[in-house]
Every structure is written in structure tokens, then in C-alpha cells.
Design an enzyme around this catalytic site. Structure first.
Site, PDB file in Angstrom:
ATOM      1  N   SER A 254       0.730   4.751   1.638  1.00  0.00           N
ATOM      2  CA  SER A 254       0.638   4.583   0.199  1.00  0.00           C
ATOM      3  C   SER A 254      -0.558   3.834  -0.140  1.00  0.00           C
ATOM      4  O   SER A 254      -1.260   3.166   0.673  1.00  0.00           O
ATOM      5  CB  SER A 254       1.787   4.089  -0.625  1.00  0.00           C
ATOM      6  OG  SER A 254       1.874   2.497  -0.072  1.00  0.00           O
ATOM      7  N   LYS A 255      -0.923   3.789  -1.587  1.00  0.00           N
ATOM      8  CA  LYS A 255      -2.261   2.998  -1.772  1.00  0.00           C
ATOM      9  C   LYS A 255      -1.797   1.485  -1.569  1.00  0.00           C
ATOM     10  O   LYS A 255      -2.876   1.076  -1.165  1.00  0.00           O
ATOM     11  CB  LYS A 255      -2.219   3.063  -3.358  1.00  0.00           C
ATOM     12  CG  LYS A 255      -3.425   2.465  -3.754  1.00  0.00           C
ATOM     13  CD  LYS A 255      -3.829   2.758  -5.359  1.00  0.00           C
ATOM     14  CE  LYS A 255      -4.965   2.086  -6.005  1.00  0.00           C
ATOM     15  NZ  LYS A 255      -6.195   2.457  -5.542  1.00  0.00           N
ATOM     16  N   ARG A 256      -0.678   0.993  -1.599  1.00  0.00           N
ATOM     17  CA  ARG A 256      -0.631  -0.301  -1.210  1.00  0.00           C
ATOM     18  C   ARG A 256      -0.866  -0.668   0.287  1.00  0.00           C
ATOM     19  O   ARG A 256      -1.144  -1.720   0.529  1.00  0.00           O
ATOM     20  CB  ARG A 256       0.927  -0.726  -1.551  1.00  0.00           C
ATOM     21  CG  ARG A 256       1.224  -2.053  -1.370  1.00  0.00           C
ATOM     22  CD  ARG A 256       2.526  -2.635  -1.869  1.00  0.00           C
ATOM     23  NE  ARG A 256       3.411  -1.669  -1.027  1.00  0.00           N
ATOM     24  CZ  ARG A 256       4.084  -1.841   0.246  1.00  0.00           C
ATOM     25  NH1 ARG A 256       3.463  -3.188   0.690  1.00  0.00           N
ATOM     26  NH2 ARG A 256       5.111  -1.223   0.669  1.00  0.00           N
ATOM     27  N   THR A 257      -0.442   0.464   0.937  1.00  0.00           N
ATOM     28  CA  THR A 257      -0.687   0.081   2.505  1.00  0.00           C
ATOM     29  C   THR A 257      -1.736   0.665   3.109  1.00  0.00           C
ATOM     30  O   THR A 257      -1.727   0.905   4.365  1.00  0.00           O
ATOM     31  CB  THR A 257       0.569   0.554   3.060  1.00  0.00           C
ATOM     32  OG1 THR A 257       1.041   1.938   2.563  1.00  0.00           O
ATOM     33  CG2 THR A 257       1.832  -0.025   2.813  1.00  0.00           C
TER      34      THR A 257
END
Length: 485
Positions: A254-257
Site C-alpha cells: 500500500s502507499k503506507r508500505t
């Protein structure tokens, strides 16, 4: 042997992220490793989700990474080079409609004016009957073999007179999909544009694509593609599905990871060679027992092999990317690193000349993981930071000393440093002499001098740091700390 032609076919429904770049890279590596061609095609037939600025971002991302196609809608610069590689242009020319009309004429496809509301009712009926919903022509009579305006065209699965479709993945082996699980899928939408399922098969055939390398998420649709190749009596290309990329938490990236707009990595100061090196190792390794992790582009091309592509999920490890990028940074000459660092310096650096900044850069080069860290690592070289008492009170050893002891050590340091010519060699000698005079350990004395002269929690080697700061600024900062301890 057939010429190897691979393709990267992004859809401008959003920005290009690292997962897409990994796909582009593997296509690029195989084509170059086999002496073939790497093609860039724009699949822009999803007009409802079309994002115009995404095209420029795709071009800029590939250009920054040096993944230059041999042919395609963009080769160099920012303008289209071959508009035939843009699906919307092919749609205007009637490429897809002609083939769809042929299928309708052969009884293998039909116009389906069933409305969205009618489809929802059919799904609801299936749900109430506790049956899976699968749209087929026989469900209702709301279809036609005649040209109807603004009506989608569906493939007629039952007219194919077969029970399954088999296909081969070059990594994962054989697959067999039952046609009882495939609905009469749309090939031409009501707006006249082809669906992805239809257009990508036609394009790949007409563009002589020999290998289709794409993400694992396309496995469930590949049976449909196999059907279309068989219906048109076209030879199938080789199918290769890359393993999914998960975040460090084991969940979908994801964008966070880490799955962010690829140009954000450029803007943070990651080197394109390092990012490609990192992405190449997400789902592939040399397979020869080697522990090598740093590969030049030429080494990647030479070593790449489909047999060494993994089936299991790859993990996007940000720390590993930072480590690889750091290795590339350390391989650069100071002059090259200086050029790449121009937009990353702290604001106050504009008051200093290039030679001073290069000296600073030489000190922090070993510690840099990405160029956007420069302000954090170097700001004390360019401005006198406010005294941070917590740097001393939070220090395990220094916190045990009284204010008088701290002042005494700093005054002793100032006295002996006054006698130095501030070369690294002489500073090293003077600091070692100071250890003998005070009877203190380096962890105490050097930490105190470092904090006083930089007001930073970490810095390069003390003698090197003092030498670059210079005698006047170093002694002034030590005196200021003495007055405020």
C-alpha cells in the site's frame, strides 16, 4: 527463433507506482537479455477513470529510470512517437470494432442491451435462489445479432462449444479454467471502446508480442485471453505472471508500505539505478547461490532469467531499499554526488561556496541513505542551531556530570583547540592530548565537544567535523555552550 518482443502497457487511470515499475523492468530485462525489443503501449480505453496527467507521470517515471522503449507511444522526449501504440487512436481507426463485428457475424458474440438495472435484478434473483450469478445469453432474450447503437457487445460462451480452456504459465505451469465459470463477458462497451480483456489480446497479437509479463492479479483473467486467441486462431504468446509484492507487514503493498508514485522516490533523492536494483530483487534472484545484491543495469540484463523468477510473494523492505541506495551513493564521486544534491541542501547553504559544500558532502556521504536526508544531516554546518539542553540531559554519560564539570571540560577543550591549526591530523592529536589531560573517556569528552559544536544528536567523526566547521565557528559555539550550560 521468434524475435522476443515484450511490452509494458500501463493504463492512465492513476499514477505509476513501484509495482508497475517492477513489471516494466522485468519486461525490459527479458527483451534486452534476449536481444529483442521492449514496447511501450498506452491502454487508455477506460474513459471513465482516465487521468490525463497520469500520461506525463508515466513518461517521466520511465524516463527517470532509464527504461527506454525500443518502440511505443513514447521513445524519447515528452511527446508521442507512434500513436498506433495508444489504444484510443486504434479505437478511432476501427481496429477493435471490425474484429468484434466479425465475431457477431460468426455467431460468437452479440449485442446486449440489458441495462444496469436489469443486471442488478438478475443478480438479486440469483442471490435469492442462492446460486452464483453468471450472465449468459440464455438468461433473458434481451440481445441481438444486429447492430445496435450505444449497446455493449458480449462474447457468446455457449456458442464456443467447449468445456474448458487450458493455458501455460512459464513460471507456474499448466492451468485449466472451466467455461462454466466464465460469463458472456463484454468485449465492446456501450461507449464504443473495447474492454481491456478484448483490446489487450488484439494489440498483443498485432504488435507481435512474444512474452506477456504482468502481475499475478491477471491470472484469473488469462483463461479469457486464451479463449480469444483460440477463437481468432492466433498463436498465443508466452504468459508470465510475477509474484505479488507485499509490504513489510505481510499484507498487500500500500502507499503506507512503499507503493507510492514512483516520482516520489526521485523527489526524495533515491537514485534510479538503486531503485531498479531493488525492484529487480522483488521476485527474482540470480539462482546460482550468489549472495550478490548490488547489480549494475548491464549485470541485471546479463543475469536475468525467467527460470529464476519466484512464485511466492515478494516483500517490499524499505530498509533494504535504503541500504541499496546508500551503497550507490557511496560509489559516486563527490563531484557527481554534488550535482545530484543541488535541490536537497538546507536553505542556509546558499550563503556558502561550492568547495565548502563539497567538503560537507564528503563527510556525510557514508551516512546518506537518500538525498533528502541532507538538511537533517548537514544543517549545523550552515547555521548556528539553538542550544538543546536535552542533548546533554538525555546522554547516558553526560547526564551524570555536574554543570561545573561540563563547563570545566569545555573550557579545557577550547584552550587546547586554540593551539590547533585545525587540520584533521592536528585536531586528532589535540583531542587525544585532551583525553590525557582530563582523564576522561572519548564517549564523555568527544560527545560533549560534538554537542557543543554542532547541537546535533549525531555527526561525522569529530576531528573531521571541526576541521570543516573551522576554528572560529567551532570555538565560538563551544564558548556559547559554556555560557548556557
Amino acid at each position: 527463433m521468434k524475435v522476443v518482443r515484450t511490452r509494458f502497457a500501463p493504463s492512465p487511470t492513476g499514477f505509476l507506482h513501484v509495482g508497475g515499475i517492477r513489471t516494466a523492468l522485468f519486461n525490459y530485462l527479458l527483451a534486452n537479455q534476449r536481444g529483442g525489443q521492449f514496447i511501450l503501449r498506452l491502454e487508455d480505453t477506460d474513459r471513465q477513470r482516465f487521468v490525463p496527467e497520469a500520461i506525463e507521470q508515466i513518461v517521466d517515471g520511465l524516463a527517470w529510470l532509464g527504461l527506454k522503449p525500443d518502440d511505443g507511444f513514447w521513445i524519447s522526449g515528452g511527446t508521442p512517437q507512434n500513436i498506433d501504440y495508444i489504444q484510443s487512436n486504434r479505437q478511432k481507426s476501427g481496429t477493435y470494432q471490425k474484429l468484434a463485428d466479425k465475431l457477431v457475424g460468426d455467431g460468437l458474440a452479440y449485442y446486449s442491451p440489458t441495462t444496469t438495472k436489469e443486471l442488478e435484478n438478475l443478480r438479486l434473483q440469483a442471490s435469492k435462489a442462492k446460486k452464483p450469478f453468471l450472465y449468459r445469453r440464455v438468461i433473458d432474450g434481451n440481445n441481438s445479432d444486429k447492430l445496435l447503437p450505444n449497446v455493449p457487445i458480449r462474447l457468446n460462451i455457449e456458442a464456443l462449444k467447449r468445456t474448458n480452456v487450458e493455458w501455460q504459465d512459464e513460471i507456474r505451469g499448466k492451468f485449466a479454467d472451466s467455461l462454466t465459470n466464465i460469463e458472456d463477458f463484454i468485449i465492446i462497451k456501450s461507449d464504443g471502446f473495447p474492454t481491456y480483456n478484448f483490446a489487450n489480446v488484439i494489440d498483443d497479437h498485432q504488435m507481435n508480442i512474444s512474452h506477456i509479463i504482468r502481475g499475478e492479479e491477471f491470472i484469473s483473467s488469462t483463461g479469457k485471453y486464451g479463449l480469444l486467441y483460440d477463437i481468432f486462431k492466433w498463436n498465443r504468446p508466452k504468459f508470465i505472471h510475477l509474484p505479488v509484492i507485499n509490504g513489510s507487514d505481510g499484507k498487500k503493498l500500500s502507499k503506507r508500505t512503499g507503493d507510492t508514485n514512483v516520482l516520489e522516490y526521485r523527489d526524495k533523492g533515491y537514485l534510479p539505478e538503486a531503485l531498479l536494483n531493488f525492484l529487480a530483487l522483488l521476485g527474482w534472484n540470480p539462482g546460482d547461490g550468489s549472495t550478490q545484491e548490488i547489480f549494475s543495469r548491464d549485470e541485471l540484463v546479463k543475469a536475468f532469467s525467467l527460470k529464476a523468477v519466484n512464485k511466492s510473494p515478494a516483500i517490499f523492505d524499505q530498509k533494504r531499499l535504503d541500504w541499496i541506495n546508500g551503497q550507490y551513493i557511496r560509489q559516486l564521486t563527490i563531484d557527481k554526488l554534488f550535482v545530484l544534491s543541488q535541490s536537497f541542501w538546507p536553505k542556509q547553504s546558499k550563503h556558502f561556496d561550492d568547495s565548502y559544500k563539497k567538503a560537507v558532502l564528503a563527510l556525510v556521504q557514508e551516512r546518506l541513505k537518500f538525498l533528502a536526508e541532507l538538511p537533517q544531516l548537514t544543517n549545523f554546518f550552515f547555521e548556528d542551531l539553538p542550544i538543546d539542553h536535552k542533548l546533554i540531559t538525555n546522554h547516558k554519560q553526560l547526564s551524570k556530570l555536574s554543570k561545573d564539570e561540563l563547563k570545566s571540560f569545555l573550557r579545557s577543550a577550547k584552550q587546547i583547540l586554540l593551539k590547533s591549526d585545525f587540520s584533521v591530523t592536528d585536531l586528532t592529536n589535540k583531542l587525544n592530548e585532551l583525553l590525557k589531560i582530563t582523564g576522561q573517556k572519548p564517549v564523555v569528552l568527544f560527545s560533549l565537544i560534538r554537542i557543543a559544536s554542532t547541537q546535533a544528536s549525531a555527526s561525522p567523526q569529530l576531528a573531521d567535523t571541526l576541521a570543516v566547521l573551522g576554528k572560529e565557528r567551532s570555538l565560538k559555539r563551544i564558548e556559547s555552550t559554556v555560557n548556557e550550560v
